[in-house]
Scaffold this motif. Sequence first.
Motif, PDB file in Angstrom:
ATOM      1  N   ARG A 240      49.955 121.190  19.414  1.00 33.89           N
ATOM      2  CA  ARG A 240      51.299 120.920  18.899  1.00 33.89           C
ATOM      3  C   ARG A 240      51.334 119.637  18.069  1.00 33.89           C
ATOM      4  N   SER A 241      50.748 118.576  18.612  1.00 33.24           N
ATOM      5  CA  SER A 241      50.789 117.299  17.896  1.00 33.24           C
ATOM      6  C   SER A 241      49.944 117.351  16.631  1.00 33.24           C
ATOM      7  N   MET A 242      48.794 118.068  16.684  1.00 33.53           N
ATOM      8  CA  MET A 242      47.946 118.164  15.499  1.00 33.53           C
ATOM      9  C   MET A 242      48.609 118.987  14.402  1.00 33.53           C
ATOM     10  N   LEU A 243      49.415 119.977  14.765  1.00 34.56           N
ATOM     11  CA  LEU A 243      50.132 120.757  13.752  1.00 34.56           C
ATOM     12  C   LEU A 243      51.102 119.869  12.983  1.00 34.56           C
ATOM     13  N   VAL A 244      51.759 118.973  13.706  1.00 36.85           N
ATOM     14  CA  VAL A 244      52.662 118.028  13.037  1.00 36.85           C
ATOM     15  C   VAL A 244      51.855 117.085  12.152  1.00 36.85           C
ATOM     16  N   GLU A 245      50.798 116.514  12.716  1.00 36.19           N
ATOM     17  CA  GLU A 245      49.985 115.531  11.984  1.00 36.19           C
ATOM     18  C   GLU A 245      49.346 116.142  10.746  1.00 36.19           C
ATOM     19  N   LEU A 246      48.787 117.344  10.877  1.00 40.83           N
ATOM     20  CA  LEU A 246      48.104 117.970   9.745  1.00 40.83           C
ATOM     21  C   LEU A 246      49.080 118.350   8.633  1.00 40.83           C
ATOM     22  N   ASN A 247      50.264 118.791   9.010  1.00 47.51           N
ATOM     23  CA  ASN A 247      51.263 119.100   7.979  1.00 47.51           C
ATOM     24  C   ASN A 247      51.660 117.842   7.210  1.00 47.51           C
ATOM     25  N   PHE A 248      51.747 116.724   7.898  1.00 40.87           N
ATOM     26  CA  PHE A 248      52.010 115.461   7.199  1.00 40.87           C
ATOM     27  C   PHE A 248      50.848 115.117   6.270  1.00 40.87           C
ATOM     28  N   ARG A 249      49.618 115.290   6.746  1.00 42.57           N
ATOM     29  CA  ARG A 249      48.441 114.974   5.921  1.00 42.57           C
ATOM     30  C   ARG A 249      48.389 115.857   4.678  1.00 42.57           C
ATOM     31  N   LEU A 250      48.852 117.090   4.827  1.00 43.77           N
ATOM     32  CA  LEU A 250      48.846 118.025   3.691  1.00 43.77           C
ATOM     33  C   LEU A 250      50.106 117.906   2.845  1.00 43.77           C
ATOM     34  N   ASN A 251      50.868 116.839   3.094  1.00 42.16           N
ATOM     35  CA  ASN A 251      52.103 116.571   2.348  1.00 42.16           C
ATOM     36  C   ASN A 251      53.100 117.726   2.475  1.00 42.16           C
ATOM     37  N   GLN A 252      53.250 118.198   3.699  1.00 42.16           N
ATOM     38  CA  GLN A 252      54.197 119.262   4.007  1.00 42.16           C
ATOM     39  C   GLN A 252      55.145 118.775   5.103  1.00 42.16           C
ATOM     40  N   PRO A 253      55.981 117.764   4.776  1.00 43.96           N
ATOM     41  CA  PRO A 253      56.828 117.159   5.820  1.00 43.96           C
ATOM     42  C   PRO A 253      57.824 118.129   6.443  1.00 43.96           C
ATOM     43  N   ALA A 254      58.341 119.070   5.652  1.00 42.68           N
ATOM     44  CA  ALA A 254      59.316 120.028   6.199  1.00 42.68           C
ATOM     45  C   ALA A 254      58.674 120.876   7.297  1.00 42.68           C
ATOM     46  N   GLN A 255      57.440 121.354   7.026  1.00 40.13           N
ATOM     47  CA  GLN A 255      56.733 122.152   8.035  1.00 40.13           C
ATOM     48  C   GLN A 255      56.378 121.307   9.252  1.00 40.13           C
TER      49      GLN A 255
ATOM     50  N   ASN B 227      53.080 107.620  11.818  1.00 42.72           N
ATOM     51  CA  ASN B 227      53.734 107.929  10.539  1.00 42.72           C
ATOM     52  C   ASN B 227      55.049 107.150  10.431  1.00 42.72           C
ATOM     53  N   PRO B 228      54.963 105.811  10.329  1.00 39.84           N
ATOM     54  CA  PRO B 228      56.178 104.978  10.392  1.00 39.84           C
ATOM     55  C   PRO B 228      57.129 105.160   9.215  1.00 39.84           C
ATOM     56  N   ASN B 229      56.666 105.767   8.127  1.00 36.71           N
ATOM     57  CA  ASN B 229      57.516 105.903   6.932  1.00 36.71           C
ATOM     58  C   ASN B 229      58.184 107.275   6.817  1.00 36.71           C
ATOM     59  N   GLN B 230      58.171 108.030   7.910  1.00 36.31           N
ATOM     60  CA  GLN B 230      58.810 109.344   7.898  1.00 36.31           C
ATOM     61  C   GLN B 230      60.182 109.248   8.567  1.00 36.31           C
ATOM     62  N   PRO B 231      61.264 109.241   7.785  1.00 39.17           N
ATOM     63  CA  PRO B 231      62.604 109.073   8.376  1.00 39.17           C
ATOM     64  C   PRO B 231      62.972 110.169   9.370  1.00 39.17           C
ATOM     65  N   GLY B 232      62.477 111.385   9.121  1.00 34.57           N
ATOM     66  CA  GLY B 232      62.787 112.497  10.020  1.00 34.57           C
ATOM     67  C   GLY B 232      62.303 112.247  11.443  1.00 34.57           C
ATOM     68  N   LEU B 233      61.173 111.536  11.571  1.00 30.85           N
ATOM     69  CA  LEU B 233      60.648 111.227  12.904  1.00 30.85           C
ATOM     70  C   LEU B 233      61.549 110.214  13.617  1.00 30.85           C
ATOM     71  N   HIS B 234      61.947 109.166  12.890  1.00 31.30           N
ATOM     72  CA  HIS B 234      62.834 108.160  13.497  1.00 31.30           C
ATOM     73  C   HIS B 234      64.165 108.805  13.907  1.00 31.30           C
ATOM     74  N   ARG B 235      64.625 109.732  13.091  1.00 26.60           N
ATOM     75  CA  ARG B 235      65.906 110.394  13.376  1.00 26.60           C
ATOM     76  C   ARG B 235      65.815 111.194  14.686  1.00 26.60           C
ATOM     77  N   ARG B 236      64.701 111.894  14.863  1.00 27.16           N
ATOM     78  CA  ARG B 236      64.518 112.678  16.090  1.00 27.16           C
ATOM     79  C   ARG B 236      64.310 111.767  17.305  1.00 27.16           C
ATOM     80  N   MET B 237      63.660 110.656  17.071  1.00 27.39           N
ATOM     81  CA  MET B 237      63.481 109.702  18.157  1.00 27.39           C
ATOM     82  C   MET B 237      64.841 109.135  18.590  1.00 27.39           C
ATOM     83  N   ALA B 238      65.708 108.869  17.618  1.00 29.00           N
ATOM     84  CA  ALA B 238      67.052 108.380  17.928  1.00 29.00           C
ATOM     85  C   ALA B 238      67.814 109.389  18.777  1.00 29.00           C
TER      86      ALA B 238
END
Length: 245
Positions: free
Chosen positions: A159-174, A206-217
């Motif tokens: 699960r965590s690698m799917l998130v990480e790899l999509n970020f690496r592949l510049n697919q933030p929505a996925q 991934n500190p520069n991904q606003p979507g992550l901070h939003r979900r953490m909030a």
Amino acid sequence: QFAPTYLPLHITIGDLLRQEGRVPEAVLKYTIVAESYSSRGEAHRAISVLRKVSEFSPLDMEARNRLITLMMERGDTEETIHEFIRLAEAYYSLADLATARLTYTRALRYAQQINVERSVKVNILRRMADIDMQSLDWRNALRVFEQIRTLQPDDEKARSMLVELNFRLNQPAQALSELDNYLSHLLTSAQHEKALEVTTQLVDENPNQPGLHRRMAEIYRQHGRTGEAIDQLDITGDLYIQSGN
């Protein structure tokens, strides 16, 4: 001389050659014996002889492949998969990652055909993903982790690698979609602390991904940790402003 077709004598000769350190000659002797047993329809004896070869000459790929073929023909499903994995590990030890991965692919295809336990397939897929990660083949790794997630929804690493790899592949929505699915799975199974831990780790990476901070909030809000939720929303807002959103 008196019993040239009595194969146990030839096995004894192979044993003696091996004891003398004449490994290539021993391997040749055992291989001929195994082929003779196989041609007689005595697959179990051929398998036994080829196992000898794989024990003292683990990098003899020809013998290992022949052993796998005989096991498949005999229907020794569990042993066949174990032997596939041993063969892949042998290629891996030689730094032949491409052939190792191809061998795992063969093992997976065989496992799917005979419908073995889910855990066996997941084990093979994890090994394939490990090779893809080492080879920096993010897209193949992504596909493999997707299969693991389908087979085992609570697999944390997948699960965590799917998130990480999509970020690496510049697919933030996925990436965020995968994260939402995982968080939903954790929260519905009352694993709130785990959800926070997973999100915190992703935010750190991934500190520069606003979507992550939003979900953490949102997780903080659900925990009643209002101050920390506001801090995360502050960061989210700043990141959106910086990106012109």
